[in-house]
Scaffold this active site. Structure first.
Site, mmCIF file in Angstrom:
data_model
loop_
_atom_site.group_PDB
_atom_site.id
_atom_site.type_symbol
_atom_site.label_atom_id
_atom_site.label_comp_id
_atom_site.label_asym_id
_atom_site.label_seq_id
_atom_site.Cartn_x
_atom_site.Cartn_y
_atom_site.Cartn_z
ATOM 1 C CB SER A 106 -48.758 -21.140 -12.080
ATOM 2 O OG SER A 106 -47.483 -20.606 -12.290
ATOM 3 C CG ASP A 156 -48.137 -13.307 -9.452
ATOM 4 O OD1 ASP A 156 -46.922 -13.566 -9.382
ATOM 5 O OD2 ASP A 156 -48.978 -14.096 -9.900
ATOM 6 C CG HIS A 187 -47.334 -17.053 -8.898
ATOM 7 N ND1 HIS A 187 -47.754 -16.432 -10.049
ATOM 8 C CD2 HIS A 187 -47.050 -18.341 -9.250
ATOM 9 C CE1 HIS A 187 -47.714 -17.298 -11.062
ATOM 10 N NE2 HIS A 187 -47.296 -18.459 -10.587
HETATM 11 C C1 MLT Z 1 -44.336 -21.006 -13.343
HETATM 12 O O1 MLT Z 1 -43.596 -20.968 -12.375
HETATM 13 O O2 MLT Z 1 -44.969 -22.007 -13.638
HETATM 14 C C2 MLT Z 1 -44.423 -19.783 -14.167
HETATM 15 O O3 MLT Z 1 -44.674 -18.740 -13.406
HETATM 16 C C3 MLT Z 1 -45.423 -19.888 -15.236
HETATM 17 C C4 MLT Z 1 -44.849 -20.683 -16.360
HETATM 18 O O4 MLT Z 1 -43.640 -20.848 -16.418
HETATM 19 O O5 MLT Z 1 -45.638 -21.131 -17.198
#
Ligand code: MLT
Length: 212
Positions: A106, A156, A187
């Site tokens: 992520s 996702d 996700h």
């Molecule tokens: C997260 O929650 O980390 C996002 O989906 C990805 C990011 O902000 O880089």
């Protein structure tokens, strides 16, 4: 807990010359991905920094303005900081960056992509788990066949399939050897994602490791 160039990090030496750079997601710490890293490559050194940005108390690797909308200036600055940290850590712990593979989840996957795009040569390759396009640089780097895994969930809510394909196209255009893995997931990381990352790593990291 260790600190090099301002990054709190974990370092777990292994028995091979390979090193995994573990990059956690939003709200994670340097400890989150250690079990995954060890499972993916029981012999590798593990280097796991904690993101230096705090969003409502949650560590991240760079600032965002909203979900999926990144502060590009900060992202560029943080990618260079992280690349500098990695170079210092390579000296301190004596590991070879030519055998350094990022495993990013992520937000960690997004900073790993930024490293590939902005500081080529920092990583030998990267497994990008639930990744987005972090930025499109003015000049594409030459990634010269660097192996990259893009592992996404078909359902996702944060990363659309269009976004995932755009990331694959961008990295391919820069010369990376991209493998896509799409599964029926959201996700969160799944056992199937870990298995795909393990297969990819065994196929690509081992082939770059002449020493053992
Ligand atoms: C997260 O929650 O980390 C996002 O989906 C990805 C990011 O902000 O880089």
């Amino acid at each position: 807990m260790n600190r090099t160039a301002g990054f709190i990090h974990a370092w777990a030496p292994g028995k091979s010359t390979r090193t995994l750079l573990l990059l956690h997601g939003t709200g994670g710490t340097e400890n989150d991905l250690l079990p995954l890293g060890r499972a993916l490559d029981p012999e590798a050194n593990l280097l796991s920094p904690r993101g230096r940005i705090l969003e409502n108390g949650m560590p991240r690797f760079f600032r965002r303005l909203a979900e999926g909308i990144f502060d590009e200036e900060d992202l560029i600055r943080r990618a260079h900081e992280l690349a500098d940290f990695i170079a210092q850590a390579a000296k301190k712990y004596s590991f070879d960056q030519k055998q350094l593979f990022a495993i990013g989840y992520s937000n960690g996957a997004n900073i790993a992509s930024a490293l590939l795009l902005l500081r080529p040569g920092t990583l030998a390759g990267a497994a990008l788990l639930r990744a987005m396009v972090p930025l499109v640089p003015e000049t594409l780097p030459d990634l010269q066949g660097a192996p990259v895994l893009i592992a996404e969930g078909n359902h996702d809510p944060i990363v659309s399939l269009e976004e995932a394909h755009a990331l694959a196209a961008l990295l391919r255009k820069a010369g990376a050897k991209v493998t896509g893995h799409f599964e029926d997931a959201g996700h969160g990381l799944t056992a199937e994602t870990a298995a795909a990352a393990g297969r990819w790593l065994a196929a690509h990291a081992a082939s770059r490791n002449g020493a053992d």
